[in-house]
Scaffold this motif. Structure first.
Motif, PDB file in Angstrom:
ATOM      1  N   SER A   1       0.879  -1.164   0.000  1.00 11.80           N
ATOM      2  CA  SER A   1       0.000   0.000   0.000  1.00 11.80           C
ATOM      3  C   SER A   1       0.912   1.207   0.000  1.00 11.80           C
ATOM      4  CB  SER A   1      -0.876  -0.002   1.256  1.00 11.80           C
ATOM      5  OG  SER A   1      -1.588   1.215   1.374  1.00 11.80           O
ATOM      6  N   ASP A   2       0.828   2.062  -1.004  1.00  7.19           N
ATOM      7  CA  ASP A   2       1.774   3.167  -1.061  1.00  7.19           C
ATOM      8  C   ASP A   2       1.188   4.399  -1.722  1.00  7.19           C
ATOM      9  OD1 ASP A   2       3.908   2.791  -3.976  1.00  7.19           O
ATOM     10  OD2 ASP A   2       1.868   2.024  -3.659  1.00  7.19           O
ATOM     11  N   TYR A   3       1.802   5.529  -1.399  1.00  4.84           N
ATOM     12  CA  TYR A   3       1.395   6.826  -1.923  1.00  4.84           C
ATOM     13  C   TYR A   3       2.632   7.642  -2.268  1.00  4.84           C
ATOM     14  CZ  TYR A   3      -2.656   5.293   0.776  1.00  4.84           C
ATOM     15  OH  TYR A   3      -3.680   4.545   1.301  1.00  4.84           O
ATOM     16  N   TRP A   4       2.520   8.476  -3.302  1.00  2.00           N
ATOM     17  CA  TRP A   4       3.616   9.332  -3.750  1.00  2.00           C
ATOM     18  C   TRP A   4       3.191  10.796  -3.696  1.00  2.00           C
ATOM     19  CZ3 TRP A   4       8.530   7.843  -5.142  1.00  2.00           C
ATOM     20  CH2 TRP A   4       8.751   6.482  -5.358  1.00  2.00           C
ATOM     21  N   GLY A   5       4.151  11.637  -3.388  1.00  4.91           N
ATOM     22  CA  GLY A   5       3.936  13.058  -3.513  1.00  4.91           C
ATOM     23  C   GLY A   5       4.174  13.518  -4.941  1.00  4.91           C
ATOM     24  N   GLN A   6       3.945  14.801  -5.182  1.00  5.68           N
ATOM     25  CA  GLN A   6       4.061  15.339  -6.542  1.00  5.68           C
ATOM     26  C   GLN A   6       5.474  15.784  -6.887  1.00  5.68           C
ATOM     27  OE1 GLN A   6       3.161  17.108  -3.961  1.00  5.68           O
ATOM     28  NE2 GLN A   6       4.354  18.994  -4.206  1.00  5.68           N
ATOM     29  N   GLY A   7       6.317  15.873  -5.894  1.00  3.61           N
ATOM     30  CA  GLY A   7       7.714  16.226  -6.117  1.00  3.61           C
ATOM     31  C   GLY A   7       8.005  17.695  -5.882  1.00  3.61           C
ATOM     32  N   THR A   8       9.252  17.968  -5.510  1.00  6.63           N
ATOM     33  CA  THR A   8       9.730  19.343  -5.353  1.00  6.63           C
ATOM     34  C   THR A   8      11.116  19.436  -5.977  1.00  6.63           C
ATOM     35  OG1 THR A   8      10.098  21.131  -3.753  1.00  6.63           O
ATOM     36  CG2 THR A   8      10.726  18.933  -3.043  1.00  6.63           C
ATOM     37  N   GLN A   9      11.342  20.512  -6.710  1.00  3.38           N
ATOM     38  CA  GLN A   9      12.601  20.673  -7.447  1.00  3.38           C
ATOM     39  C   GLN A   9      13.709  21.186  -6.535  1.00  3.38           C
ATOM     40  OE1 GLN A   9      13.364  20.132 -10.905  1.00  3.38           O
ATOM     41  NE2 GLN A   9      15.451  20.491 -10.163  1.00  3.38           N
ATOM     42  N   VAL A  10      14.840  20.529  -6.598  1.00  5.92           N
ATOM     43  CA  VAL A  10      16.055  20.983  -5.922  1.00  5.92           C
ATOM     44  C   VAL A  10      17.110  21.229  -6.990  1.00  5.92           C
ATOM     45  CG1 VAL A  10      17.923  20.344  -4.366  1.00  5.92           C
ATOM     46  CG2 VAL A  10      15.557  19.811  -3.756  1.00  5.92           C
ATOM     47  N   THR A  11      17.636  22.437  -7.021  1.00  7.71           N
ATOM     48  CA  THR A  11      18.672  22.793  -7.984  1.00  7.71           C
ATOM     49  C   THR A  11      19.885  23.306  -7.230  1.00  7.71           C
ATOM     50  OG1 THR A  11      17.006  23.388  -9.639  1.00  7.71           O
ATOM     51  CG2 THR A  11      19.249  24.184 -10.002  1.00  7.71           C
ATOM     52  N   VAL A  12      21.027  22.678  -7.469  1.00  6.23           N
ATOM     53  CA  VAL A  12      22.276  23.068  -6.823  1.00  6.23           C
ATOM     54  C   VAL A  12      23.189  23.652  -7.897  1.00  6.23           C
ATOM     55  CG1 VAL A  12      24.191  22.354  -5.362  1.00  6.23           C
ATOM     56  CG2 VAL A  12      21.975  21.188  -5.180  1.00  6.23           C
ATOM     57  N   SER A  13      23.387  24.954  -7.819  1.00  2.03           N
ATOM     58  CA  SER A  13      24.141  25.632  -8.871  1.00  2.03           C
ATOM     59  C   SER A  13      24.649  26.970  -8.363  1.00  2.03           C
ATOM     60  CB  SER A  13      23.249  25.841 -10.095  1.00  2.03           C
ATOM     61  OG  SER A  13      23.941  26.518 -11.117  1.00  2.03           O
ATOM     62  N   LEU A  14      25.732  27.445  -8.983  1.00  2.00           N
ATOM     63  CA  LEU A  14      26.261  28.763  -8.630  1.00  2.00           C
ATOM     64  C   LEU A  14      25.354  29.853  -9.169  1.00  2.00           C
ATOM     65  CD1 LEU A  14      30.040  28.107  -9.318  1.00  2.00           C
ATOM     66  CD2 LEU A  14      28.960  28.484  -7.084  1.00  2.00           C
TER      67      LEU A  14
END
Length: 119
Positions: free
Chosen positions: A106-119
């Motif tokens: 039995s499982d559920y997923w979120g919609q996601g969140t963007q992580v950007t690592v950059s100068l």
């Protein structure tokens, strides 16, 4: 049922972010939680997971020592503290709630969140 991630954004290399995953509509405290990520052109990969009580955690080798997964069952929320971020950590991060009931998941997923690592 909802899993809502927050806390993503743009951060410089070496910086930190804390992701949150707020759960509703199901018995959060009985589910294990995990964080996954998917970079452009790559498959989704497991980053970290934590059992329902919070007493045990596991991490991908690529994030060990830098990321910490935790949960607050009173707040129905899971967290991913990310330190010493690297450009290769750039991805969409998803939270996942799961448990096995009589051999079926039995499982559920979120919609996601963007992580950007950059100068």
């Amino acid at each position: 049922v909802q899993l809502v991630e927050s806390g993503g954004g743009l951060v410089q290399p070496g910086g930190s972010l804390r992701l949150s995953c707020a759960a509703s509509g199901f018995s959060f405290s009985t589910y294990a939680m995990s964080w996954h990520r998917q970079a452009p052109g790559k498959e989704r990969e497991l980053v970290a997971r934590i059992i329902s009580t919070g007493g045990s955690t596991n991490y991908a080798d690529s994030v060990k020592g830098r990321f910490t997964i935790s949960r607050d069952n009173a707040k129905n929320t899971a967290y991913l503290q990310m330190n010493s971020l690297k450009p290769e950590d750039t991805a969409v991060y998803f939270c996942h709630a799961y448990k096995f009931v009589t051999g079926r998941i039995s499982d559920y997923w979120g919609q996601g969140t963007q992580v950007t690592v950059s100068l």
